[in-house]
Enzyme design. Structure first.
Site, short mmCIF file in Angstrom:
data_model
loop_
_atom_site.label_atom_id
_atom_site.label_comp_id
_atom_site.label_asym_id
_atom_site.label_seq_id
_atom_site.Cartn_x
_atom_site.Cartn_y
_atom_site.Cartn_z
N ASP A 127 14.98 1.34 5.05
CA ASP A 127 13.56 0.47 4.84
C ASP A 127 12.78 0.96 3.20
O ASP A 127 12.98 2.04 3.13
CB ASP A 127 12.88 0.69 5.95
CG ASP A 127 13.02 2.14 6.50
OD1 ASP A 127 13.50 3.01 5.99
OD2 ASP A 127 12.35 2.53 7.56
N GLU A 136 7.24 -1.13 8.42
CA GLU A 136 6.01 -0.76 9.08
C GLU A 136 5.30 -1.78 9.70
O GLU A 136 4.46 -1.56 10.59
CB GLU A 136 5.34 -0.20 8.00
CG GLU A 136 5.94 1.25 7.30
CD GLU A 136 5.88 2.52 8.37
OE1 GLU A 136 5.25 2.33 9.45
OE2 GLU A 136 6.45 3.46 8.03
#
Length: 383
Positions: free
Chosen positions: A74, A133
């Site tokens: 990520d 997130e």
């Protein structure tokens, strides 16, 4: 070009200086491309996704592939103002790689650089994912049919840094590693009025307080004590001034559970409680809940057992069994679609994840690359 330990530290620090929020990781995307373009491209294919423009995929052609191994990293950051005082601290006010995604990207690049020089047996697909997130980038990519054909992993791997483990240590477990999460927002509508005449108003501050108290009974009285769940209310607001009765109120919070069944049970109870508040306080209660891609991270038992056994048996790796955690991760969505494993990489620091002083130990970078390169080579030798 195969990245060295010094290269990894340099690249990580470059990422650390340019943290970007979900779906806005343009400079991060550009840096990823520049680094990957410096690798040997004999076996590599780079793919961009116009509908998810900050995402990036790289395929490594195997010698005689009989599986496609996926690896995900990520790339987004958090809205946190950095307070580390480091010379390579964030250049963007109010943004920071406080969750270690700069480490995640760098380790992935280190693994990719190795296999760009040493052709793997199987095909590899590296997914540099935006919006972990928030805004569930993994689910977005899946819904865009990104993982099809030669880009469809038969198994998927990914890591998350852990400040509580020694730098370079590997932590993992079969079954649930991380909880699933669901955000909820409740808006209560009553009637504003003068503080001296409460009988002429409908006070939503009181209704909000009743909801909060009842919501906190869910885990204590509705969830099996041998299972784990969380209901956290992070924001509660009502009214504007002390002598005006609040006509509206808003509550925002999060649900967490180690199984999807627990999450759904908590959601049902929140819906029932909000409906009861609406009836008992003669108001309207608008409850919105969003899980998106934040399913529990459930490791595949067979693949994870093989991963754990390899890490345990390798004398150069410090393997530490880890319990499940209530942290959320949208890799859980991909693991609901593909068998795979998420694991911890220790970064040995006293500062907590998501904190303004998070300072992971950079010695973990080379250790993480080495552990995964060796594991993947061993995995590709299996039948």
């Amino acid at each position: 070009m195969e990245l060295t330990g010094n290269d990894l530290i340099r690249i990580r620090r470059q990422f650390h200086q340019i943290p970007e929020l979900a779906l806005h990781e343009t400079k991060t995307h550009e840096l990823l491309l520049r680094v990957i373009q410096s690798f040997n491209h004999q076996y590599l294919t780079i793919r961009e996704i116009p509908a998810l423009p900050t995402a990036l995929l790289v395929r490594v052609q195997g010698k005689e592939p009989h599986r496609i191994i996926g690896y995900r990293a990520d790339i987004d950051a958090l809205p946190v103002t950095e307070e580390t005082g480091l010379p390579f601290a964030s250049r963007f006010p109010g943004r920071m790689h406080a969750c270690g995604h700069d480490f995640h990207m760098t380790v992935a690049l280190g693994i990719l650089s190795y296999f760009s020089e040493h052709q793997p047996q199987d095909d590899l697909v590296f997914f540099f994912q935006p919006a972990e997130e928030q805004d569930f980038g993994g689910k977005r990519a899946f819904d865009l049919d990104v993982f099809t054909g030669k880009w469809r992993p038969t198994e998927f791997y990914g890591l998350h840094v852990n400040p509580e483990l020694p730098a370079g240590a590997i932590g993992c477990r079969c079954g649930t590693l991380f909880a699933g999460t669901t955000e909820f927002d409740l808006t209560l509508h009553g009637k504003q009025g003068h503080a001296a005449f409460p009988h002429r108003a409908n006070d939503m501050a009181v209704a909000m307080a009743a909801f909060i108290m009842q919501a906190q009974t869910i885990v204590a009285r509705n969830i099996d004590p041998l299972k784990s769940g969380v209901v956290t209310i992070g924001s509660a607001t009502a009214g504007t001034i002390r002598n005006v009765i609040a006509g509206t109120a808003h509550v925002a919070g999060t649900i967490r559970g180690l199984t999807q069944e627990t999450i759904l049970q908590i959601k049902r109870r929140l819906q029932a409680i909000s409906a009861g508040i609406a009836t008992s306080f003669d108001c309207t209660a608008d409850l919105a809940m969003r899980q998106g891609g934040y399913l529990p991270v459930i490791n595949n038992n067979q693949l994870t057992g093989r991963f754990i056994n390899y890490m345990k048996e390798n004398p150069k790796i410090n393997f530490i069994p880890t319990p499940p955690a209530m942290t959320g991760e949208d890799f859980g969505f991909l693991l609901s679609k593909f068998p795979g494993t998420m694991f911890w990489l220790g970064v040995g620091t006293d500062a907590a994840l998501h904190s303004a002083t998070f300072t992971p130990n950079e010695a973990a970078l080379s250790a993480g690359v080495s552990a995964m390169v060796n594991f993947l080579n061993a995995r590709m030798e299996d039948d």
